[in-house]
Scaffold this motif. Structure first.
Motif, PDB file in Angstrom:
ATOM      1  N   LYS A 171       0.819  -1.216   0.000  1.00 10.33           N
ATOM      2  CA  LYS A 171       0.000   0.000   0.000  1.00 10.33           C
ATOM      3  C   LYS A 171       0.851   1.263   0.000  1.00 10.33           C
ATOM      4  O   LYS A 171       0.453   2.290  -0.562  1.00 10.33           O
ATOM      5  CB  LYS A 171      -0.905  -0.016   1.235  1.00 10.33           C
ATOM      6  CG  LYS A 171      -1.542   1.312   1.598  1.00 10.33           C
ATOM      7  CD  LYS A 171      -2.241   1.231   2.938  1.00 10.33           C
ATOM      8  CE  LYS A 171      -2.686   2.600   3.426  1.00 10.33           C
ATOM      9  NZ  LYS A 171      -3.377   2.531   4.738  1.00 10.33           N
ATOM     10  N   PRO A 231       2.290   2.848  -3.890  1.00  7.34           N
ATOM     11  CA  PRO A 231       1.270   2.648  -4.925  1.00  7.34           C
ATOM     12  C   PRO A 231       1.732   3.031  -6.328  1.00  7.34           C
ATOM     13  O   PRO A 231       1.153   2.578  -7.316  1.00  7.34           O
ATOM     14  CB  PRO A 231       0.115   3.545  -4.468  1.00  7.34           C
ATOM     15  CG  PRO A 231       0.787   4.642  -3.679  1.00  7.34           C
ATOM     16  CD  PRO A 231       1.928   3.954  -2.978  1.00  7.34           C
ATOM     17  N   THR A 255      -1.318  -5.827  -1.979  1.00  2.44           N
ATOM     18  CA  THR A 255      -2.722  -5.395  -1.977  1.00  2.44           C
ATOM     19  C   THR A 255      -3.443  -5.944  -3.206  1.00  2.44           C
ATOM     20  O   THR A 255      -3.034  -5.700  -4.340  1.00  2.44           O
ATOM     21  CB  THR A 255      -2.830  -3.862  -1.962  1.00  2.44           C
ATOM     22  OG1 THR A 255      -2.015  -3.328  -3.020  1.00  2.44           O
ATOM     23  CG2 THR A 255      -2.364  -3.294  -0.638  1.00  2.44           C
ATOM     24  N   GLY A 264      -5.624  -1.226  -5.389  1.00  3.20           N
ATOM     25  CA  GLY A 264      -4.426  -1.923  -4.952  1.00  3.20           C
ATOM     26  C   GLY A 264      -3.501  -2.243  -6.109  1.00  3.20           C
ATOM     27  O   GLY A 264      -3.748  -1.852  -7.265  1.00  3.20           O
TER      28      GLY A 264
END
Length: 312
Positions: free
Chosen positions: A50, A53, A75, A80
């Motif tokens: 996370k 990103p 994720t 995600g």
């Protein structure tokens, strides 16, 4: 559909597990690491994806490896690194790209709160086929004064997810998170106790346990989950008095309220060998994306070094 490489990986794992079982030794679960000091297996310290990103799968694997981690907590949820509705196609590719840099992907973070979600089975099937050991569920909120009724409903939802997980071959971890059902663990533990411990257990977060029971109940909660502990989330926090009253703030590991020496001793006593996911939920400033990534990785290195000292 299984590729030849995926089939060969699965066949190899099955052959090794069979040989160990014949020799009277329990097979090692996917994602567990060798202890570099010898004497068995060590937990895998993972970085929660996370916090990066902007990075694609291969770049994510490269920088996480370069900064000293053993694996990635990936994720697989809206916004995600892998979109849940595309997990069947993209998750094996993402796992392969990360593993190509010498990292493990022992766990994934999902938003699953029901086995009836259309992408639930394809997602968990793809994760299991890719050798991912565990997944984190999503969250359930209390929405009325009927606490007992809502807790019972969440228990049924978790049971459904655990049943699906068992058919797919992946283990469920329930995350105790402040503000949601199960934050203090007492409301969800009876439901999880009824499930097969092979497939259902806890993703324990000492930060949130301390926030809910800082006077000592968090230590009881630690003992409560330890026999069924699947994964650990590492965060820390402190209380700060502001003009709006007392507020809880996230902070780097070791700067907050969690008694890491005590918690580390409990993990060692339990011989915990599952994935440990490092989270950086405190504010990390950066004027540009590149600067934010650099500072995030600096924070990750610092927290990882603390975690290895306290828990390794």
């Amino acid at each position: 559909m299984w590729t030849r490489r995926a089939w060969m990986r699965a066949a190899s794992r099955a052959a090794i597990a069979g040989a160990l079982t014949k020799a009277g030794e329990a097979p090692r679960a996917a994602g567990q690491g060798e202890d570099p000091k010898g004497g068995g297996h060590a937990p895998l310290f993972c970085l929660f994806s996370k916090h990066l990103p902007e990075l694609g799968w291969s770049d994510l694997g490269r920088v996480v490896k370069e900064n000293g981690f053993d694996g990635v907590d990936l994720t697989v949820r809206p916004k995600g690194h892998v979109l849940p509705e595309r997990a069947a196609e993209d998750l094996p590719r993402a796992v392969d790209a990360i593993r190509g840099h010498g990292l493990a992907v022992p766990m994934i973070t999902t938003d699953l709160t029901s086995a009836d979600v259309p992408y639930a089975r394809p997602l968990l099937d793809a994760a299991a086929r890719s050798g991912v050991r565990c997944f984190k569920t999503g969250y359930w909120q209390y929405r009325s004064s009927d606490v007992r009724g809502e807790a019972a409903a969440v228990g049924r939802a978790v049971a459904g997810l655990a049943a699906l997980a068992s058919t797919c071959g992946i283990e469920l971890g329930f995350h105790n998170h402040a503000g949601y059902v199960g934050a203090a663990l007492w409301d969800i533990a009876p439901a999880i106790d009824r499930l097969d411990p092979r497939w259902a257990g806890f993703y324990f977060d000492p930060r949130h346990a301390v926030a809910e029971g800082g006077g000592g109940a968090w230590k009881a909660a630690t003992h409560l989950v330890m026999p069924r502990l699947k994964m650990v989330a590492l965060k820390d926090c402190l209380w700060r008095k502001t003009t709006d009253g007392w507020q809880i703030e996230n902070c780097p590991l070791g700067e907050g309220l969690v008694d890491w020496a005590w918690f580390g001793a409990r993990l060692r006593e339990a011989r915990f060998r599952g994935p440990i996911s490092v989270h950086l939920e405190y504010e990390i400033p950066g004027a540009t994306p590149a600067e934010r990534i650099d500072r995030t990785l600096e924070a990750a290195r610092r927290d990882l070094a603390f975690a290895r000292r306290a828990l390794g």
